[in-house]
Design an enzyme around this catalytic site. Structure first.
Site, PDB file in Angstrom:
ATOM      1  N   CYS A 138       0.820  -1.198   0.000  1.00 53.24           N
ATOM      2  CA  CYS A 138       0.000   0.000   0.000  1.00 53.24           C
ATOM      3  C   CYS A 138       0.861   1.258   0.000  1.00 53.24           C
ATOM      4  CB  CYS A 138      -0.931   0.029   1.188  1.00 53.24           C
ATOM      5  SG  CYS A 138      -1.931   1.513   1.146  1.00 53.24           S
ATOM      6  N   ASN A 200      -0.746  -3.784  -7.197  1.00 56.07           N
ATOM      7  CA  ASN A 200      -1.457  -2.804  -6.391  1.00 56.07           C
ATOM      8  C   ASN A 200      -1.411  -1.472  -7.165  1.00 56.07           C
ATOM      9  OD1 ASN A 200      -2.596  -1.388  -4.147  1.00 56.07           O
ATOM     10  ND2 ASN A 200      -1.776  -2.985  -2.814  1.00 56.07           N
TER      11      ASN A 200
HETATM   12  C1  LIG Z   1     -10.537   2.568  -3.219  1.00 56.65           C
HETATM   13  C2  LIG Z   1      -9.500   1.474  -3.279  1.00 56.65           C
HETATM   14  C3  LIG Z   1      -9.141   0.812  -2.105  1.00 56.65           C
HETATM   15  C4  LIG Z   1      -8.178  -0.210  -2.134  1.00 56.65           C
HETATM   16  N1  LIG Z   1      -7.857  -0.870  -0.976  1.00 56.65           N
HETATM   17  C5  LIG Z   1      -6.948  -1.884  -1.014  1.00 56.65           C
HETATM   18  C6  LIG Z   1      -6.649  -2.634   0.161  1.00 56.65           C
HETATM   19  O1  LIG Z   1      -7.226  -2.429   1.244  1.00 56.65           O
HETATM   20  N2  LIG Z   1      -5.696  -3.613   0.079  1.00 56.65           N
HETATM   21  C7  LIG Z   1      -5.060  -3.909  -1.107  1.00 56.65           C
HETATM   22  O2  LIG Z   1      -4.224  -4.812  -1.135  1.00 56.65           O
HETATM   23  N3  LIG Z   1      -5.353  -3.235  -2.244  1.00 56.65           N
HETATM   24  C8  LIG Z   1      -6.270  -2.237  -2.225  1.00 56.65           C
HETATM   25  N4  LIG Z   1      -6.577  -1.562  -3.386  1.00 56.65           N
HETATM   26  C9  LIG Z   1      -5.903  -1.916  -4.650  1.00 56.65           C
HETATM   27  C10 LIG Z   1      -6.786  -2.826  -5.529  1.00 56.65           C
HETATM   28  O3  LIG Z   1      -7.089  -4.042  -4.873  1.00 56.65           O
HETATM   29  C11 LIG Z   1      -6.094  -3.125  -6.875  1.00 56.65           C
HETATM   30  O4  LIG Z   1      -4.866  -3.778  -6.648  1.00 56.65           O
HETATM   31  C12 LIG Z   1      -5.833  -1.867  -7.691  1.00 56.65           C
HETATM   32  O5  LIG Z   1      -6.910  -0.967  -7.577  1.00 56.65           O
HETATM   33  C13 LIG Z   1      -5.574  -2.143  -9.161  1.00 56.65           C
HETATM   34  O6  LIG Z   1      -6.662  -2.800  -9.759  1.00 56.65           O
HETATM   35  P1  LIG Z   1      -7.828  -2.022 -10.596  1.00 56.65           P
HETATM   36  O7  LIG Z   1      -7.125  -1.147 -11.589  1.00 56.65           O
HETATM   37  O8  LIG Z   1      -8.639  -3.121 -11.208  1.00 56.65           O
HETATM   38  O9  LIG Z   1      -8.592  -1.228  -9.593  1.00 56.65           O
HETATM   39  C14 LIG Z   1      -7.551  -0.541  -3.370  1.00 56.65           C
HETATM   40  C15 LIG Z   1      -7.923   0.124  -4.536  1.00 56.65           C
HETATM   41  C16 LIG Z   1      -8.887   1.111  -4.515  1.00 56.65           C
HETATM   42  C17 LIG Z   1      -9.263   1.805  -5.802  1.00 56.65           C
END
Ligand SMILES: Cc1cc2nc3c(=O)[nH]c(=O)nc-3n(C[C@H](O)[C@H](O)[C@H](O)COP(=O)(O)O)c2cc1C
Length: 311
Positions: A138, A200
């Site tokens: 993160c 991430n």
């Molecule tokens: C609002 C938000 C909250 C997230 N919270 C977490 C989290 O708590 N733990 C984690 O490992 N990744 C977290 N992520 C990352 C997502 O799981 C993912 O890895 C990232 O958004 C990329 O994928 P996407 O482009 O499909 O969203 C978060 C992403 C977003 C947008």
């Protein structure tokens, strides 16, 4: 309540590090709450897996607002790992998820090795959690994620500490905010990780021209959505070639075609994140689209396309 078991569809089934799933499509942590929030829109029984919002030892309020900002082709978030804490999750959220026939993956995070180990231990002592996903990546929390996930030794040590506390499959979720993601992947594999998930969010920022201030109170945030897909795809392809554990692809997947690209690049499963905010039914549409691709192209099994990139 739609808790009926789905008819199994052998062509779509996958097994990742001992975790059996009806199909390779999971929700990405932080974008699907604890499952219940989406249950009116999505039959949770149809999903391959639900990855819940990142859990820490104690509840966290996260960062002050504004903490979400739309960008071209994506969004920035600096939520800062707001969550109910592992004990409330076990008491109040897990009973709901147990009613469904779906793999439940608890995403965990800690500010120290000890905290990672403690959260892992608590989740391993209860029914209904099928795997752990360890967030070492993160970019929002100053004392946490970034330092663990950006150093191969630290990432390996977190992996070992978690493995010592659990018999569940351990998926280590990698950060893209590093120079050499392959070396981090290899380090966690050597430390006992059963799979890696990636990526991430990418650290980014945006500025309000009128006030010349950052849009996010935290100044920087994590970029997600279609804008990051080419970067994620490249990293999945790179890592899949240098580890022998399964890779789970994440990053900007909006459609079945996107998901299939990740699998061709070497991912054995995928996670859907930001797409859930735009279309709450995105996961189901992606599963249906992948199934149609198999039928249309006379491919017997989804596993047959993994790592089939022709170069
Ligand atoms: C609002 C938000 C909250 C997230 N919270 C977490 C989290 O708590 N733990 C984690 O490992 N990744 C977290 N992520 C990352 C997502 O799981 C993912 O890895 C990232 O958004 C990329 O994928 P996407 O482009 O499909 O969203 C978060 C992403 C977003 C947008």
């Amino acid at each position: 309540m739609k808790t009926k078991q789905m008819k199994s569809d052998a062509a779509m089934m996958v097994e990742i590090a001992g975790l059996k799933m009806k199909n390779p499509v999971m929700t990405a942590s932080g974008t699907f709450g604890y499952g219940e929030e989406y249950a009116d829109y999505v039959d949770l029984n149809q999903l391959g897996g639900i990855v819940v919002k990142g859990l820490s030892l104690k509840p966290r309020l996260g960062n002050p607002p504004p903490r979400i900002m739309e960008t071209s082709g994506g969004m920035l978030n600096a939520v800062g790992l707001q969550n109910v804490g592992v004990e409330v999750f076990i008491r109040e959220k897990l009973p709901f998820l147990r009613k469904y026939d779906v793999a439940v993956i608890a995403n965990i995070y800690g500010e120290s090795y000890l905290e990672y180990a403690q959260v892992a231990k608590k989740l391993s002592q209860v029914q209904g959690v099928h795997a752990l996903e360890v967030n070492v990546s993160c970019p929002n929390v100053k004392k946490g994620g970034l330092s663990f996930g950006s150093d191969p030794k630290e990432a390996a040590e977190v992996t070992r500490r978690v493995k010592d506390e659990t018999c569940l499959p351990v998926i280590v979720k990698l950060t893209p905010n590093v120079t050499d993601i392959a070396s981090i992947a290899q380090a966690v594999e050597n430390a006992g990780a059963d799979a890696v998930s990636m990526i991430n969010t990418l650290t980014g920022m945006s500025i309000d021209l009128q006030t010349r201030t950052p849009h996010l109170k935290n100044i920087t945030g994590g970029l997600s959505g279609p804008a990051i897909k080419p970067v994620a795809l490249r990293m999945v392809w790179q890592v899949a070639q240098c580890v022998s554990i399964p890779v789970i692809g994440i990053g900007g997947i909006m459609t079945a075609e996107d998901a299939l690209e990740f699998m061709i690049a070497g991912a054995q499963a995928v996670q859907i994140g930001t797409a859930n905010f735009i279309n709450p039914c995105a996961t189901i549409e992606i599963i249906d689209g992948m199934r149609s691709y198999l039928n249309d192209n006379k491919i017997k099994n989804i596993k047959d396309i993994v790592g089939t990139l022709r170069t």
